[in-house]
Design an enzyme around this catalytic site. Sequence first.
Site, short mmCIF file in Angstrom:
data_model
loop_
_atom_site.label_atom_id
_atom_site.label_comp_id
_atom_site.label_asym_id
_atom_site.label_seq_id
_atom_site.Cartn_x
_atom_site.Cartn_y
_atom_site.Cartn_z
N CYS A 74 0.80 -1.27 -0.02
CA CYS A 74 -0.02 0.14 0.11
C CYS A 74 0.81 1.17 0.02
O CYS A 74 1.58 1.29 1.12
CB CYS A 74 -0.97 -0.10 1.16
SG CYS A 74 -1.37 1.43 1.88
N CYS A 77 0.18 3.96 2.80
CA CYS A 77 0.59 3.34 4.04
C CYS A 77 2.17 3.58 4.18
O CYS A 77 2.54 3.97 5.31
CB CYS A 77 0.54 1.88 4.06
SG CYS A 77 -1.52 1.30 3.90
#
Length: 152
Positions: A74, A77
Amino acid sequence: MTEPTAAASVQIVCPHCLAANRVPADRPAEKARCGACKAALFDGHPVALTEATFDRLVGRTEIPVVVDFWAPWCGPCRMMAPAFEQAAAQLQPQVRLVKVDTEANPGLAARYGIRSIPTLAVFSHGQELTRQSGAMPLPQLLRWIDAATAYA
Ligand SMILES: [Zn+2]
């Protein structure tokens, strides 16, 4: 009747051996060490938790716990990771910051119904108080944690 004079204490779970430690609430826990394994209870970094360790730490910690549900694939993230690190360095030991890799721990992601990442959630005594999805820069992250933990 007079109140007991013994200082209130707060339970902090050791991130290394998961032993529950009681530390005086009126003394900074920054330098506190685990009674069982002697490791520092706070080292200024987020603690990586797994399905095997999540409940034992989050469920028994008596200060607010901020969980970053993330995954290695991600991008947002990974972008937010340095801000989360800095927040840990600034906020501990008043708040415990932890990370859960949802790819490695799908059971936790399912239990908490994590549909998008990153999702940040604040727990108090094992109960989720609030959550927010989406990456935040450091100032916004600090403001959100401050507001979310104000009544924890
Ligand atoms: Zn320990």
